[in-house]
Design an enzyme around this catalytic site. Structure first.
Site, mmCIF file in Angstrom:
data_model
loop_
_atom_site.group_PDB
_atom_site.id
_atom_site.type_symbol
_atom_site.label_atom_id
_atom_site.label_comp_id
_atom_site.label_asym_id
_atom_site.label_seq_id
_atom_site.Cartn_x
_atom_site.Cartn_y
_atom_site.Cartn_z
ATOM 1 N N HIS A 68 -9.925 0.339 14.701
ATOM 2 C CA HIS A 68 -8.895 0.053 13.532
ATOM 3 C C HIS A 68 -10.045 -0.439 12.457
ATOM 4 C CE1 HIS A 68 -4.922 -1.877 13.338
ATOM 5 N NE2 HIS A 68 -5.808 -2.774 12.585
ATOM 6 N N GLU A 69 -10.663 -1.451 12.510
ATOM 7 C CA GLU A 69 -11.065 -2.326 11.880
ATOM 8 C C GLU A 69 -11.907 -1.254 10.682
ATOM 9 O OE1 GLU A 69 -9.902 -4.639 11.353
ATOM 10 O OE2 GLU A 69 -9.100 -4.947 12.918
ATOM 11 N N HIS A 97 -9.608 0.177 7.905
ATOM 12 C CA HIS A 97 -9.735 -0.906 6.622
ATOM 13 C C HIS A 97 -10.930 -1.436 5.734
ATOM 14 C CE1 HIS A 97 -5.662 -2.792 8.055
ATOM 15 N NE2 HIS A 97 -5.981 -3.192 8.967
ATOM 16 N N GLU A 151 -2.996 -0.429 6.332
ATOM 17 C CA GLU A 151 -2.327 -0.488 7.656
ATOM 18 C C GLU A 151 -1.998 1.010 8.393
ATOM 19 O OE1 GLU A 151 -2.668 -2.283 11.800
ATOM 20 O OE2 GLU A 151 -2.557 -3.115 9.874
#
Length: 492
Positions: free
Chosen positions: A257-258, A261, A287
């Site tokens: 997830h990170e 980003h 996101e």
């Protein structure tokens, strides 16, 4: 371009460099700073915010902008000026005293929240949160003028979006998600992951996953924090994750997830470095990158087949017999309290709850004193069981502690955007699954880099998604994807 434009951009680049230093202080506070340093860090953050506020409202900015806007002819210059004008006018409405006080108080409140969360003690945290809410409402009033406070706050995270826009979108999501969840809960669930998973081995594999998804470790690093996050832009983009010896998925999927980003920030055109275009255009678009990396790619049947082999290499036989069973385990719909650990199907219900609660806090319809009870009642109504303790409820997220009011809805907006992008990505790469089955994500990540990430702030948020998709954003692709996926996994 004119001399005024050159002077403006030189000034803005220096301001962006100072803002990056502020971001590095925030990263340090979450990862390395000794806990006892919080009061001093609050003073440091307030001092730096004072400098930034003065630069962002410098009267010369207005003169430079007016002169430059008259002569801007190319798309990049016009986009730079659009962002600078928006920031200048917005920041000029907030008194310097208030901006510095918000920076000081939120820095200190972050530490108070961490202690309260560890001690399951909302009452200790409540006075600090009351102060944050009061300051943010004062800021919102300065920004909104005669308009809506919450709409004004949203512009910090998703320019051009209103609460009414989000309410309509979320109103379409909620019944569909609720009905699908009800059907899933009646079906036989895949096996749970059980056992003990060495945390050092988790970190080794999580770094491999970060690299597999294109994270450039020569311009980044992976550390551990209570609340995983990504920080920085351009040539220095850092991520954090967390480990649990009984739940390696928390580590692996927080990392993926990170990385979504971080790759967004790393892949922005280097020509935009330390300018308003040199960062993600909005939190919703940001996101969309983290969620498509984590879910549509990382939790796909193809990629989990590859991850199954990696986990067997790292941990040996961990009780899941084959790749198809593992796919079900990764995507199991489970009761739980924590938003960041929620499955794809229920995640947005966590966000919609926070959206409603924070709007009530901002409007004054909900007091901080009543927040814990309101959270617990709403959670039970939405999920069917009671919150067991504050750390699993109202204290689980750091956002309100650091004044990020208006941030939460961008998580669900990002999921909607990710659904749109996934639809377009599948059409563009018909052999995507065969690539993912080999642990090869470069086809997908290159498409996202070319169609979303490289642009940085060049286009407005909705326009970024519309250009990549070839149609306006809609919740329909996300709902279609979720229905197909969970209908298959649960045999509905």
């Amino acid at each position: 371009m004119t001399a005024e434009y050159d002077a403006l951009m030189d000034f803005v680049r220096e301001t962006e460099a100072l803002a990056a230093i502020s971001g590095r202080l925030e990263w340090d506070q979450e990862t390395m700073m000794p806990r006892g340093a919080a009061p001093q860090r609050g003073a440091e953050m307030a001092a730096l915010e004072g400098v930034l506020h003065a630069r962002r409202t410098d009267p010369r900015m207005g003169d430079w902008l007016s002169a430059s806007e008259e002569s801007a002819t190319d798309d990049v210059a016009r986009a730079q000026l659009r962002h600078i004008r928006r920031s200048f006018e917005r920041t000029s409405k907030v008194p310097a005293r208030l901006a510095a006080e918000i920076a000081r108080v939120t820095s200190e409140t972050q530490g108070i929240w961490a202690d309260a969360r560890a001690g399951d003690d909302f009452e200790t945290f409540a006075p600090a949160l009351e102060k944050v809410i009061a300051l943010k409402r004062e800021e919102g009033a300065a920004l909104a003028g005669d308009g809506d406070l919450y709409d004004a706050m949203l512009q910090d995270y998703e320019p051009g979006t209103t609460a009414a826009d989000l309410e309509a979108m979320f109103g379409a999501l909620r019944p569909e998600l609720t009905d699908l969840r009800a059907a899933v809960r009646e079906a036989r669930a895949p096996a749970r992951l059980t056992g003990i998973f060495d945390e050092t081995a988790q970190m080794r594999l999580t770094r491999k996953l970060a690299k597999a998804f294109g994270y450039d470790m020569t311009h980044g690093r992976v550390d551990k924090a209570v609340h995983p996050f990504s920080s920085g832009s351009g040539l220095d983009v850092r991520i954090t994750t967390r480990t649990s010896e009984t739940d390696p998925f928390n580590c692996f999927y927080s990392t993926i997830h990170e990385v979504g980003h971080a790759c967004y920030e790393q892949n922005i055109s280097r020509g935009y470095l330390l300018t308003p275009l040199g960062q993600g255009v909005s939190m919703g678009v940001h996101e969309s990158q983290s969620r498509i990396y984590e879910n549509q790619l990382g939790r796909s049947r193809a990629f989990t087949g590859w991850l199954y082999g990696e986990m067997r290499d790292a941990f040996g036989d961990f009780g899941i017999p084959d790749e198809e069973s593992f796919y079900g385990t990764v995507n199991r719909v489970s009761d739980g309290y924590i938003r960041t650990e929620a499955d794809e199907l229920q995640y947005n219900l966590h966000v919609l709850m926070r959206f409603d609660l924070e709007r009530a806090l901002v409007s004054g319809d909900l007091s901080v004193a009543d927040l814990e009870a309101a959270w617990n009642d709403r959670f039970e109504a939405d999920f069917g069981y009671r919150v067991d303790r504050p750390a699993n409820g109202v204290l689980q997220d750091v956002h309100w502690a650091v004044g990020l009011l208006g941030y939460f809805p961008t998580y669900s907006l990002g999921n909607v955007y990710a659904g749109c992008l996934h639809e377009a990505l599948r059409a563009a790469l018909p052999d995507l699954d065969s690539q993912l089955a080999r642990g090869e994500t470069s086809g997908a990540t290159a498409w996202l880099a070319d169609n979303v990430q490289t642009h940085g702030g060049l286009f407005e948020p909705r326009d970024v998604i519309a250009r990549a998709r070839g149609a306006e954003p809609s919740e329909a692709p996300l709902l279609a994807y979720l229905k197909e996926k969970f209908t298959g996994i649960y045999g509905l």
